[in-house]
Motif scaffolding. Structure first.
Motif, PDB file in Angstrom:
ATOM      1  N   HIS A 271       0.496  -1.401   0.168  1.00 12.15           N
ATOM      2  CA  HIS A 271       0.035   0.229  -0.034  1.00 12.15           C
ATOM      3  C   HIS A 271       0.992   1.536   0.051  1.00 12.15           C
ATOM      4  CE1 HIS A 271      -3.494   2.413   0.893  1.00 12.15           C
ATOM      5  NE2 HIS A 271      -3.602   2.857   1.643  1.00 12.15           N
ATOM      6  N   LEU A 272       1.961   1.488   1.003  1.00 13.00           N
ATOM      7  CA  LEU A 272       3.119   2.424   1.088  1.00 13.00           C
ATOM      8  C   LEU A 272       3.757   2.457  -0.533  1.00 13.00           C
ATOM      9  CD1 LEU A 272       4.403   1.730   4.426  1.00 13.00           C
ATOM     10  CD2 LEU A 272       3.478   3.713   3.894  1.00 13.00           C
ATOM     11  N   ILE A 273       3.941   1.215  -0.746  1.00 15.32           N
ATOM     12  CA  ILE A 273       4.917   1.397  -2.206  1.00 15.32           C
ATOM     13  C   ILE A 273       3.930   2.304  -3.500  1.00 15.32           C
ATOM     14  CG2 ILE A 273       5.909   0.222  -4.400  1.00 15.32           C
ATOM     15  CD1 ILE A 273       7.024  -1.554  -1.579  1.00 15.32           C
ATOM     16  N   LYS A 274       2.638   1.738  -3.169  1.00  8.99           N
ATOM     17  CA  LYS A 274       1.522   1.980  -4.554  1.00  8.99           C
ATOM     18  C   LYS A 274       0.926   3.453  -4.427  1.00  8.99           C
ATOM     19  CE  LYS A 274      -0.454  -1.890  -4.929  1.00  8.99           C
ATOM     20  NZ  LYS A 274      -1.840  -2.783  -4.699  1.00  8.99           N
TER      21      LYS A 274
ATOM     22  N   ARG B 165       2.143   5.841  -3.276  1.00  7.39           N
ATOM     23  CA  ARG B 165       4.747   6.913  -3.098  1.00  7.39           C
ATOM     24  C   ARG B 165       4.552   8.477  -2.400  1.00  7.39           C
ATOM     25  NH1 ARG B 165       8.875   4.440  -7.144  1.00  7.39           N
ATOM     26  NH2 ARG B 165      10.464   5.115  -6.039  1.00  7.39           N
TER      27      ARG B 165
ATOM     28  N   GLN C 220       1.808  10.120  -1.787  1.00  5.72           N
ATOM     29  CA  GLN C 220       0.294  10.875  -0.481  1.00  5.72           C
ATOM     30  C   GLN C 220       1.014   9.854   0.541  1.00  5.72           C
ATOM     31  OE1 GLN C 220      -0.372   8.840  -3.749  1.00  5.72           O
ATOM     32  NE2 GLN C 220      -3.010   8.760  -4.001  1.00  5.72           N
ATOM     33  N   LEU C 221       1.494   9.155   0.661  1.00  7.75           N
ATOM     34  CA  LEU C 221       1.378   8.225   2.025  1.00  7.75           C
ATOM     35  C   LEU C 221       2.904   7.675   2.189  1.00  7.75           C
ATOM     36  CD1 LEU C 221       0.101   7.443   3.758  1.00  7.75           C
ATOM     37  CD2 LEU C 221      -0.128   5.062   2.673  1.00  7.75           C
ATOM     38  N   LEU C 222       4.202   7.196   1.531  1.00  9.84           N
ATOM     39  CA  LEU C 222       5.150   7.007   0.972  1.00  9.84           C
ATOM     40  C   LEU C 222       6.215   8.448   1.819  1.00  9.84           C
ATOM     41  CD1 LEU C 222       6.881   4.569   1.545  1.00  9.84           C
ATOM     42  CD2 LEU C 222       7.381   4.233  -0.454  1.00  9.84           C
ATOM     43  N   ALA C 223       6.069   8.692   1.109  1.00  9.51           N
ATOM     44  CA  ALA C 223       7.270   9.913   1.618  1.00  9.51           C
ATOM     45  C   ALA C 223       6.908  10.979   2.796  1.00  9.51           C
ATOM     46  CB  ALA C 223       7.185  10.934   0.104  1.00  9.51           C
ATOM     47  N   PRO C 224       5.308  11.190   2.730  1.00 10.29           N
ATOM     48  CA  PRO C 224       5.066  12.147   4.116  1.00 10.29           C
ATOM     49  C   PRO C 224       5.197  11.340   5.686  1.00 10.29           C
ATOM     50  CG  PRO C 224       3.026  12.714   2.318  1.00 10.29           C
ATOM     51  CD  PRO C 224       4.067  11.163   1.850  1.00 10.29           C
ATOM     52  N   LEU C 225       4.763   9.299   5.214  1.00 11.66           N
ATOM     53  CA  LEU C 225       5.405   9.140   6.789  1.00 11.66           C
ATOM     54  C   LEU C 225       6.878   9.147   6.823  1.00 11.66           C
ATOM     55  CD1 LEU C 225       3.910   7.025   8.496  1.00 11.66           C
ATOM     56  CD2 LEU C 225       4.634   5.809   7.219  1.00 11.66           C
ATOM     57  N   ALA C 226       7.737   9.448   5.633  1.00 12.24           N
ATOM     58  CA  ALA C 226       9.291   8.685   5.956  1.00 12.24           C
ATOM     59  C   ALA C 226       9.985  10.395   6.929  1.00 12.24           C
ATOM     60  CB  ALA C 226       9.913   8.970   4.669  1.00 12.24           C
TER      61      ALA C 226
ATOM     62  N   ARG D   1       0.824  13.776  13.507  1.00 16.32           N
ATOM     63  CA  ARG D   1       1.225  13.751  12.256  1.00 16.32           C
ATOM     64  C   ARG D   1       1.124  12.127  12.311  1.00 16.32           C
ATOM     65  NH1 ARG D   1       0.631  14.714   7.037  1.00 16.32           N
ATOM     66  NH2 ARG D   1       1.938  14.729   5.635  1.00 16.32           N
TER      67      ARG D   1
ATOM     68  N   LEU E  64      -1.184   9.580   9.672  1.00 15.72           N
ATOM     69  CA  LEU E  64      -0.263   8.596   8.289  1.00 15.72           C
ATOM     70  C   LEU E  64      -0.202   7.396   8.380  1.00 15.72           C
ATOM     71  CD1 LEU E  64       2.533  10.999   7.548  1.00 15.72           C
ATOM     72  CD2 LEU E  64       0.377  10.493   6.202  1.00 15.72           C
TER      73      LEU E  64
ATOM     74  N   ARG F 111      -3.610   5.543   8.093  1.00 13.90           N
ATOM     75  CA  ARG F 111      -4.197   5.237   6.550  1.00 13.90           C
ATOM     76  C   ARG F 111      -3.421   4.343   5.796  1.00 13.90           C
ATOM     77  NH1 ARG F 111      -2.546  10.767   3.750  1.00 13.90           N
ATOM     78  NH2 ARG F 111      -2.933   9.398   1.702  1.00 13.90           N
TER      79      ARG F 111
ATOM     80  N   ILE G  16      11.765   3.645   5.300  1.00 17.41           N
ATOM     81  CA  ILE G  16      10.559   3.718   4.517  1.00 17.41           C
ATOM     82  C   ILE G  16      11.635   4.906   3.320  1.00 17.41           C
ATOM     83  CG2 ILE G  16       8.960   5.788   4.283  1.00 17.41           C
ATOM     84  CD1 ILE G  16       7.476   3.787   6.584  1.00 17.41           C
TER      85      ILE G  16
ATOM     86  N   ASN H 275      11.326   4.601  -0.773  1.00 15.39           N
ATOM     87  CA  ASN H 275      11.071   5.994  -1.588  1.00 15.39           C
ATOM     88  C   ASN H 275      11.627   6.172  -2.130  1.00 15.39           C
ATOM     89  OD1 ASN H 275       8.787   7.939  -2.109  1.00 15.39           O
ATOM     90  ND2 ASN H 275      10.034   9.072  -0.977  1.00 15.39           N
TER      91      ASN H 275
END
Lengths: 200, 200
Positions: free
Chosen positions: A33-36, A38, A40-46, B11, B15, B18, B49, B53
């Motif tokens: 899910h994170l990879i898909k 990217r 919206q979620l992976l970069a902000p979560l990182a 935040r 994240l 989600r 992560i 990314n």
């Protein structure tokens, strides 16, 4: 088994699987899910994890976690210094805040006394609790500890520790959970709820 | 509600919530767990992560995700070029690899045809599938698609699309899951299992 995917993704899955609530299978789903997602979620979560890693501190007054010391609870001028709510863990503090039950200050013990797990008084945030109460200004200490054996042992220990300070020490009521059915409750809870019945 | 904790932690919780499998409550638990296990978990996860990314790419041959293109499946010289397993999603590829059922190559469609969700043939990785089959060398296309309405619609479409190439197209068997009890199975599965019974 040969590797299905790159070692970097395997590592991400392994780390995600160590989060509470995620097993190996759901960690794989989460990683995909994170990879898909990217952008919206992976970069902000990182980014969020990096910031948390850099900024999070344990409050030196109460033991809460925050990005500032003293924490938002200890800093807030609208909170009542006369009431001190003692909790086992930060998650309990968050739970009480969500329920908005107290406007007092908090004190996080960081666990409970446990003979089995070898947790003694020195391992908990007890000295600072005694210091805060001895310092004066606190009129009531509310022990919001879990109704487990360890939680109750700790409650007795704290009550003993604070007995010479003259502060009022209270604990949460036992009883029927709101929405709970009597038929499904254990005898201890029923007996406690019966004993502590209130007049309508 | 006033903020219980700093905006950076809020935040992180939002994240984490989600991710599939984590709700608001378990995201809070996960965030606290991360903060408590800073050295062992938070820092490594931040790193994993970030690396994911930076490095993850979609394989331009089959649609798998990996940190290299072509992916580990398309690169592996021991795999059988004559068999092409078509799956909806990368998670299905991983599931088949865990079960070690095929030594063939894979092709990830990236979804299924769905009139309701407005997913047409152009939205799936179909052109590349046709190109791979037309290129020659593939003797059997195994449609390992979900046994849902959309999955079966897609299977029919792919069968049609490949009919002029002369390649053999097969699909997974329907039947009783291993360990399954007949009493709990739906009629469709039972009927399919009965029809496709095998000689002992």
């Amino acid at each position: 088994m040969p590797s299905i995917t790159g070692p970097e993704i395997e590592r991400l899955i392994q780390l995600l699987a160590r989060l509470p609530g995620l097993g190996p299978r759901s960690a794989r789903r989460a990683a995909l899910h994170l990879i898909k997602k990217r952008e919206q979620l992976l970069a902000p979560l990182a980014d969020a994890i990096r910031v948390a890693n850099e900024k999070v501190v344990v409050c030196s007054t109460c033991g809460n976690v925050d990005t500032s010391d003293p924490c938002v609870m200890c800093r807030d001028p609208r909170r009542d210094d006369k009431v001190l709510v003692v909790v086992e863990d930060v998650s309990d503090l968050w739970a009480l805040e969500r329920a908005q039950v107290s406007n007092g200050r908090y004190h996080v013990l960081g666990g409970t006394l446990s003979a089995l797990d070898g947790v003694g008084p020195k391992d908990l945030n007890l000295d600072k609790l005694l210091a805060r109460v001895t310092e004066g200004g606190v009129e009531e200490v509310i022990l919001a500890l879990n109704a487990t054996v360890d939680g109750q042992t700790t409650a007795h220990y704290v009550t003993d520790m604070l007995s010479h300070t003259g502060v009022k020490v209270t604990r949460l009521a036992h009883g029927v959970p709101v929405g709970g059915e009597l038929d499904y409750l254990d005898e201890g809870t029923l007996a406690a709820a019966f004993r502590q019945r209130t007049t309508l």
